[in-house]
Design a protein around this motif. Sequence first.
Motif, short mmCIF file in Angstrom:
data_model
loop_
_atom_site.label_atom_id
_atom_site.label_comp_id
_atom_site.label_asym_id
_atom_site.label_seq_id
_atom_site.Cartn_x
_atom_site.Cartn_y
_atom_site.Cartn_z
N ARG A 45 0.82 -1.20 0.00
CA ARG A 45 0.00 0.00 0.00
C ARG A 45 0.87 1.27 0.00
NH1 ARG A 45 -4.72 2.52 1.61
NH2 ARG A 45 -3.97 4.11 3.01
N PHE A 52 2.35 5.98 -7.22
CA PHE A 52 1.23 6.57 -7.96
C PHE A 52 1.30 8.10 -7.94
CE2 PHE A 52 -3.65 7.14 -8.06
CZ PHE A 52 -3.66 7.21 -9.44
N GLU A 53 1.60 8.67 -6.77
CA GLU A 53 1.73 10.13 -6.68
C GLU A 53 2.85 10.62 -7.60
OE1 GLU A 53 -0.13 12.32 -5.42
OE2 GLU A 53 -1.06 11.68 -3.54
N GLY A 109 -9.02 16.68 -10.09
CA GLY A 109 -8.83 16.03 -8.79
C GLY A 109 -7.39 15.89 -8.35
N MET A 114 -0.50 17.83 -2.18
CA MET A 114 -0.29 16.72 -1.25
C MET A 114 0.61 15.64 -1.85
SD MET A 114 -4.20 16.25 0.08
CE MET A 114 -3.91 15.41 1.64
N ASN A 118 2.80 13.21 0.36
CA ASN A 118 2.33 11.82 0.40
C ASN A 118 3.45 10.84 0.06
OD1 ASN A 118 -0.29 11.86 1.31
ND2 ASN A 118 -1.25 11.67 -0.70
N LYS A 121 5.75 10.72 3.10
CA LYS A 121 5.07 10.05 4.20
C LYS A 121 5.13 8.53 4.06
CE LYS A 121 0.34 9.48 5.86
NZ LYS A 121 -1.01 9.42 5.30
N SER B 30 -15.18 11.27 1.64
CA SER B 30 -15.75 12.15 0.61
C SER B 30 -14.65 13.05 0.08
CB SER B 30 -16.86 13.03 1.21
OG SER B 30 -17.90 12.24 1.69
N ALA B 31 -14.39 13.00 -1.21
CA ALA B 31 -13.32 13.84 -1.76
C ALA B 31 -13.37 13.91 -3.28
CB ALA B 31 -11.96 13.31 -1.34
N ASP B 32 -12.97 15.04 -3.79
CA ASP B 32 -12.70 15.16 -5.22
C ASP B 32 -11.20 15.13 -5.48
OD1 ASP B 32 -15.43 15.52 -6.00
OD2 ASP B 32 -15.31 17.55 -5.21
N MET B 33 -10.42 15.46 -4.45
CA MET B 33 -8.98 15.49 -4.64
C MET B 33 -8.43 14.09 -4.33
SD MET B 33 -8.81 18.45 -5.67
CE MET B 33 -7.11 18.97 -5.86
N MET B 34 -7.81 13.50 -5.34
CA MET B 34 -7.40 12.11 -5.22
C MET B 34 -6.28 11.91 -4.19
SD MET B 34 -9.42 10.35 -7.00
CE MET B 34 -10.83 11.44 -6.89
N SER B 35 -5.43 12.92 -4.02
CA SER B 35 -4.37 12.78 -3.03
C SER B 35 -4.92 12.70 -1.61
CB SER B 35 -3.38 13.95 -3.12
OG SER B 35 -2.69 13.88 -4.34
N ALA B 36 -6.10 13.26 -1.40
CA ALA B 36 -6.73 13.16 -0.09
C ALA B 36 -7.15 11.72 0.17
CB ALA B 36 -7.94 14.09 0.00
N LEU B 38 -5.69 9.19 -1.09
CA LEU B 38 -4.45 8.45 -0.85
C LEU B 38 -3.84 8.76 0.51
CD1 LEU B 38 -2.89 8.93 -4.40
CD2 LEU B 38 -3.93 6.84 -3.51
N TYR B 39 -4.21 9.89 1.06
CA TYR B 39 -3.67 10.31 2.35
C TYR B 39 -4.31 9.52 3.49
CZ TYR B 39 -2.38 13.36 6.23
OH TYR B 39 -1.87 13.83 7.42
N TYR B 40 -5.61 9.27 3.38
CA TYR B 40 -6.31 8.56 4.45
C TYR B 40 -6.09 7.06 4.34
CZ TYR B 40 -8.64 12.98 5.31
OH TYR B 40 -8.90 14.28 5.60
N HIS B 41 -6.51 6.36 5.38
CA HIS B 41 -6.41 4.91 5.38
C HIS B 41 -7.77 4.37 5.00
CE1 HIS B 41 -4.04 1.41 6.28
NE2 HIS B 41 -5.10 0.86 6.82
N THR B 59 -7.11 5.18 -8.57
CA THR B 59 -6.84 5.67 -7.21
C THR B 59 -7.53 4.75 -6.21
OG1 THR B 59 -6.80 7.93 -8.04
CG2 THR B 59 -7.06 7.66 -5.67
N THR B 115 -7.98 8.23 9.72
CA THR B 115 -7.12 9.30 9.22
C THR B 115 -5.64 8.91 9.30
OG1 THR B 115 -7.32 10.31 11.38
CG2 THR B 115 -8.73 11.17 9.65
N ASP C 32 -14.52 19.86 -3.87
CA ASP C 32 -13.16 20.38 -4.06
C ASP C 32 -12.97 20.94 -5.46
OD1 ASP C 32 -12.57 19.36 -1.50
OD2 ASP C 32 -12.14 17.40 -2.34
#
Lengths: 145, 116, 110
Positions: A45, A52-53, A109, A114, A118, A121, B30-36, B38-41, B59, B115, C32
Amino acid sequence: MALNITENIDGIFQLIGGNFSTAGEASTQLKHKLAEIGVDEEIIRRATIATFEAEMNVIIYAAAGWLHYYITPGSIKIRIEDMGPGIENIELAMQEGYSTAPEWVREMGWGAGMGLPNMKKNSDTFTVDSVVGEGTTVEMVINFP
Amino acid sequence: MTLKKIAEILDATIISDSDDLNVQILNACSADMMSAVLYYHTPNSLLITGLTQPHVIRTAEIAGIKTIVFVLNKKPDALTIDLAKQKKIPLLSTPCCMYTASGRLFSAGLPGCLTK
Amino acid sequence: MKVKDLVDQLSLDVRSFKDGLGNDITGAYVSDLLSDVMGNSKKGNVWLTLQTHLNIVAVASMKDLSAIIIVGGRQAQEETIKKAEQEKVTILTTALPSFEASGRIYQLLK
């Protein structure tokens, strides 16, 4: 962790700038490769999210790029080189929320500022080198436990 | 919460009918930004989004997302649907906006994604 | 309900234009994508987003939104805050992710 790997594995994908419809293909293939050799799910993961980023950054900003991966029994190293505009201020680019992406990219999107955070991280070592007008190279290592 | 229940709560249509409606969803993002995303678990999460392009499916696959619901009645193109089928990610489309969709599911007891 | 009530109930941080805390809230919109917000948000809505870019201020100002709530623990950039003060746009922040923040506000506005 007993990995099903007897010799080092490496490979390369070519990335084409602006090609959103196949964006993520390289990272997905890498994900399957890691699963095949039995890498821990959480490690997969992290490696695929970071990859991917980086892949998306090439698609968004550069004309083209290459994604190299090297898998050893102890780690995976991913190096992404691109022929892009380069990053003017890396320190600023590493700040969460900072992005130079144009509005149309944000409407797709991406460009939330980030991406680089990311990548950092999710990797154990992370380096980024960039020359304005030439391109950017990101190198990430994720160690296997 | 099952996919079937989520579809009911959101008055959603299921875009590809081959999907298992009893799949269990643990939480939502809930998100439109894909990095968000990817940021969460987000393993076994539901993604609520307004974007319908193929890279949203990729994604989701990379983030371990179990199901995607598109808001405002948005429908993806054939390419996106095919990719989702291939990746075994069910797609829903709801007339709700992201706010109402999130609000209804949260009120019905679906928690937010982790998160970390 | 006023913006201030939301700030109190959800312990939001106020980052710009405190005078806007007295604004009435007509509902909420979550997105967003700026074009989406331009097209679909309504006057007096609070707008939840994880965008922190300068352009969010112009959108909120043009659409007469009651406040922007930046979710997910993200911080608005300095230039965004500065612009928001000029344009009299209230920016609030929360650590809650979008889904949960929407859920809680949905229950409060119901």
